[in-house]
Design an enzyme around this catalytic site. Sequence first.
Site, PDB file in Angstrom:
ATOM      1  N   GLU A  93      25.674  23.703  43.879  1.00  0.00           N
ATOM      2  CA  GLU A  93      25.249  25.073  43.535  1.00  0.00           C
ATOM      3  C   GLU A  93      24.369  24.933  42.305  1.00  0.00           C
ATOM      4  O   GLU A  93      24.862  24.855  41.184  1.00  0.00           O
ATOM      5  CB  GLU A  93      26.477  25.942  43.229  1.00  0.00           C
ATOM      6  CG  GLU A  93      27.475  26.048  44.361  1.00  0.00           C
ATOM      7  CD  GLU A  93      27.024  26.993  45.465  1.00  0.00           C
ATOM      8  OE1 GLU A  93      26.065  27.749  45.252  1.00  0.00           O
ATOM      9  OE2 GLU A  93      27.625  26.947  46.545  1.00  0.00           O
ATOM     10  N   CYS A 121      22.386  32.199  37.400  1.00  0.00           N
ATOM     11  CA  CYS A 121      21.539  31.453  38.336  1.00  0.00           C
ATOM     12  C   CYS A 121      20.759  32.391  39.247  1.00  0.00           C
ATOM     13  O   CYS A 121      19.687  32.037  39.713  1.00  0.00           O
ATOM     14  CB  CYS A 121      22.378  30.485  39.154  1.00  0.00           C
ATOM     15  SG  CYS A 121      23.758  31.310  39.943  1.00  0.00           S
TER      16      CYS A 121
END
Length: 486
Positions: free
Chosen positions: A255, A289
């Site tokens: 991720e 993010c």
Amino acid sequence: MPHVIQRLLAQPGSYVAGRWRSCDSTQPLLNPATGAELAQVPTSAAHWLEEALVAAVAAQRLWRCEPPAMRADRLRRLAAALREHSQALAELVTQEQGKPCVESLAEVHYSADYFEWFAGEAERLYGRQVPAPTAEQAFLVLRQPLGVVACITPWNFPMAMLARKMAAALAAGNAVIAKPAYETPLSAMALMRLAEKVDFPPGLVNLVVGQDAQAIGARLCADSRIAKVSFTGSTATGRCLLAQSAQTLQRTAMELGGNAPFVVFADADLDKAVAGFYAAKFRNAGQACISANRLLLHRAIATEFLARLRALMQQRRLGNGLDPTVTQGPLINRRACERIASLVSAAQAAGAQVESFGHWATDTGFRQENFYRPQWVLGVRPEMRIFQEEIFGPVVSVCEFEHDDQAIALANQTPFGLAAYVYTESASRLWRLPGQLQVGMLGLNEHRLSHANAPFGGVKASGFGREGGAEGLDDYLAPQYLAWGF
Ligand code: NAP
């Protein structure tokens, strides 16, 4: 403050084989807003890794055989403990990470959501029967847990990023060895304290805390007792871990970083688009993010959009996240501020125009070098670093476009592919764009992407693997095919 958190701050350390471990050498952990010392944290964890591995392997052998209803029960109890202590946990997250307390509270509840969702998924962990070619055969597909999973997590959501991994891994019948970011280990320790309190068996969840990240990562990737390395963090670290795990062929989930475009077409509902952008950009001071990194505006609405955004940015109030009037805390450290300042000044030197907004809360006990004022950068072009790199801070970088093809090309013009946001009232655009935008997650007139029941993850340099949703459980299971002859 509840007893569990008081105890945690009194003896912070690694949690291995059901016991809390300290180490001779420690370092002070400082609140990024005020500089106050929060705890003394062990500098090294290497010493505990072998014991953690042995304990995790043994605990997983038993855990995988527990009925799913029992696994679900433990996960639900952990969720309930998080909710019960949510306010105190939120204050802890704010003190070590900096975000305003209201955002930390949302992070704690979001973490609890994952334990609850995956408790349900544990109970729905079905296999499959495949039609066999003859009456004397049966073909079955079982879904087996992987074994011991290493979870390496970043500082920006120090509780949620670990909760997302732990919940799915445990629901599927795995054991966990977690390594939190050294800047924010206390939230992870709090999670372990609560796991201990709700009777997770010793060794099933372990936490190793140290500043020797590279050594810990190398050791975990080199050990074939680790079945999977699940990593959330920067693309550079992800590449390094992938190279290391090539030797053991461990399963990996990456991720990684993002660089989300936020595209506003001329026919967009501007009220919705401005509010959506403001929320998607400024959550956690832009240190997310899926933060809206690049604002792509159709030329016809750019002036109006920016006028409305200016009004919101002017109201931003910087200070200690424990102050309820503060809307923006510090960045994680001074280095983060310097990196963002260098992106902005390089853009300015290449012709972009910069403007700063926001103001200080009245309290003056801040570490001002850790704060970064909200800014926008107008006239950004794709060749600029600020367009190509993840900003990870409260800076809005703005490009304008005229045609749909131009918008799509700009949106895809970076190595990343985590998230994108599109605002338009055109149904045909909304239908066409998902196939044209290279991202794992897409908000269509919607900025809230992340939910326990939906698959979170990216494509391209944003990595692979999914957290949340049915896909999130699959990532912690291996299919096992049985061919049965009668
Ligand atoms: P980072 O520097 O890559 O660190 C992440 C974690 O990896 C920390 O625990 C760190 O430990 C550890 N680490 C660093 N170098 C390592 C190595 N060589 N071997 C093993 N572990 C190592 O990332 P960050 O700056 O903390 O986090 C920000 C990044 O995370 C951003 O790029 C953001 O986009 C990304 N992120 C992605 C998602 C997603 O779901 N896609 C979610 C959140 C954040 P130490 O702290 O001890 O160095």
